[in-house]
Write an enzyme that holds these catalytic residues in place. Structure first.
Site, mmCIF file in Angstrom:
data_model
loop_
_atom_site.group_PDB
_atom_site.id
_atom_site.type_symbol
_atom_site.label_atom_id
_atom_site.label_comp_id
_atom_site.label_asym_id
_atom_site.label_seq_id
_atom_site.Cartn_x
_atom_site.Cartn_y
_atom_site.Cartn_z
ATOM 1 N N ASP A 47 38.405 33.650 35.068
ATOM 2 C CA ASP A 47 37.587 32.546 34.556
ATOM 3 C C ASP A 47 38.386 31.559 33.710
ATOM 4 O OD1 ASP A 47 35.342 33.622 35.805
ATOM 5 O OD2 ASP A 47 34.954 34.954 34.109
ATOM 6 N N CYS A 80 46.549 28.886 41.246
ATOM 7 C CA CYS A 80 47.278 29.379 40.085
ATOM 8 C C CYS A 80 47.469 28.202 39.137
ATOM 9 C CB CYS A 80 48.635 29.953 40.502
ATOM 10 S SG CYS A 80 49.748 30.220 39.091
ATOM 11 N N ASP A 123 34.360 26.318 32.516
ATOM 12 C CA ASP A 123 33.856 27.006 33.691
ATOM 13 C C ASP A 123 32.582 27.723 33.268
ATOM 14 O OD1 ASP A 123 33.891 28.025 36.342
ATOM 15 O OD2 ASP A 123 34.709 29.918 35.606
ATOM 16 N N GLU A 141 32.387 21.470 36.123
ATOM 17 C CA GLU A 141 32.025 21.430 37.533
ATOM 18 C C GLU A 141 30.682 20.748 37.726
ATOM 19 O OE1 GLU A 141 33.062 25.052 40.295
ATOM 20 O OE2 GLU A 141 32.967 25.688 38.213
#
Ligand SMILES: [Zn+2]
Length: 380
Positions: A362, A333, A186, A280
């Protein structure tokens, strides 16, 4: 597999060599601009990709008109033509990038590229380098040994007054052995990157301190520009302004070099330690995130980081899986899969109402990115 790798070194030219470089930069610029001008005329006549129908003059033609072009490396001029061809073709492929622009003497980096033909570009004793058309050897600082065969060399002069040479080398590379590991990444703002194994990679060390300093010096530069204006002094003649300008340029270069170094080391470490890297898709991530936060720096670093990961993955036989930018990585989650809804950027930790796991925002997101990446992979 073969790969091309660029190695960049400082050059320490003497006066005569500086003169030769200045002449080369000037001639390359001249040829580029002359050719561009011909193209513009051609374009205005046809409004079309005239490169297909018209034959454009080569650097040789201009040599008749401008004999001083013969004094520089002809490969440099040929490369200027190739660069223009490329820019021109890109323009017709995607007009949004704009028509190629004229090169200016004022550009902060002046450069030319030449090719190695049977040793015309070569290192000597690891202290000197030779380039075509220049008889004397140029002093070079070789902080690492380039591997493979030199294909081409780009010599540049930055506005800080420093000279560099970038050697493009062709090297045989061997894929790395599999390590049976996959990781999710991330990209953050406080931390540069957060890995699904819980590791956080700090951002501050390499940017914020230097960036602050750079900002301060840039403000000083604008003050000096203003001061010169008030006194009606031309900026070229304003000594304090010029001095500060060089200082800003040196600092900026330092920031860029540090950042590049950091991104190189980080991407290499990740590629070495993992076979599958899930990340991402960045395209508009910068815009989705809070625009006020140190945006420009992180944006540039993120995309350059992903680019580095991608080509290193190709070299070493690793796989990059990109996750859709709309994937709600921070809402799920990672323990039970419960989707807990949007969370403001302020919320750094939260507990899942279903399984009661406490999450670091994060790290949880990077685990979700990994899970999603592996899911995508299993489908293909
Ligand atoms: Zn849960």
């Amino acid at each position: 597999m073969e790969r091309l790798k660029a190695y960049k070194f400082r050059l320490y030219p003497n006066e005569e060599q500086e003169l030769f470089f200045a002449k080369s930069f000037g001639c390359v610029r001249k040829v580029y601009n002359l050719m561009l001008n011909d193209r513009i005329i051609g374009y205005e006549e046809t409004k079309n990709d005239s490169s297909k129908k018209r034959i454009f003059p080569t650097p040789a033609k201009y040599k008749k008109e401008f004999p001083y072009l013969k004094e520089v490396d002809s490969l440099a001029l040929a490369n200027a033509q190739r660069n223009l061809d490329k820019a021109y073709k890109n323009f017709f492929r995607d007009k949004s990038i704009g028509f190629p622009r004229f090169k200016s003497k004022k550009n902060p980096v002046q450069s030319y590229t030449t090719n190695n033909q049977n040793g015309t570009v070569a290192l000597l004793n690891n202290k000197f380098i030779k380039v075509p058309k220049l008889k004397s050897l140029i002093r070079i600082k070789l902080h690492r040994q380039p591997k493979g065969m030199i294909k081409s060399a780009t010599i540049s002069r930055h506005s800080s007054g420093k000279y560099y040479i970038s050697l493009l080398c062709k090297e045989e590379i061997i894929e790395l052995p599999k390590v049976n590991s996959a990781i999710g990444i991330d990209l953050g703002i406080t931390d540069f990157a957060i890995l699904s194994n819980g590791q956080k990679i700090d951002n501050n060390k390499f940017t914020s301190k230097m960036a602050k300093k750079l900002k301060r010096e840039q403000r000083k530069l604008s003050r000096r520009a203003l001061l010169a204006k008030q006194k009606s002094i031309n900026l070229y003649d304003a000594r304090n302004y010029q001095k500060q300008k060089r200082k800003v340029a040196r600092l900026h270069e330092k920031v860029v070099n540090q950042r590049t170094d950091f991104l190189n080391k980080l991407s290499t470490a990740i590629i070495k330690n993992h076979d599958i890297i899930c990340i991402e898709d960045l395209n508009t991530k910068g815009m989705l995130r809070n625009p006020k936060l140190a945006k420009s720096i992180s944006d540039v670093s993120w995309s350059s980081f992903v680019t580095k990961l991608q080509y290193k993955a190709d070299w070493y036989g690793r796989e990059i899986i990109k996750i859709d930018k709309w994937f709600p990585s921070s809402q799920i989650c990672s323990e039970c899969g419960h989707k807990d809804g949007k969370k403001s950027l302020k919320i750094r930790e939260w507990a899942c109402p279903i399984c009661h796991t406490c999450h670091d925002r994060d790290i949880n997101a990077s685990i979700n990115i990994l899970t999603e990446g592996l899911r995508i992979k299993s489908l293909s």
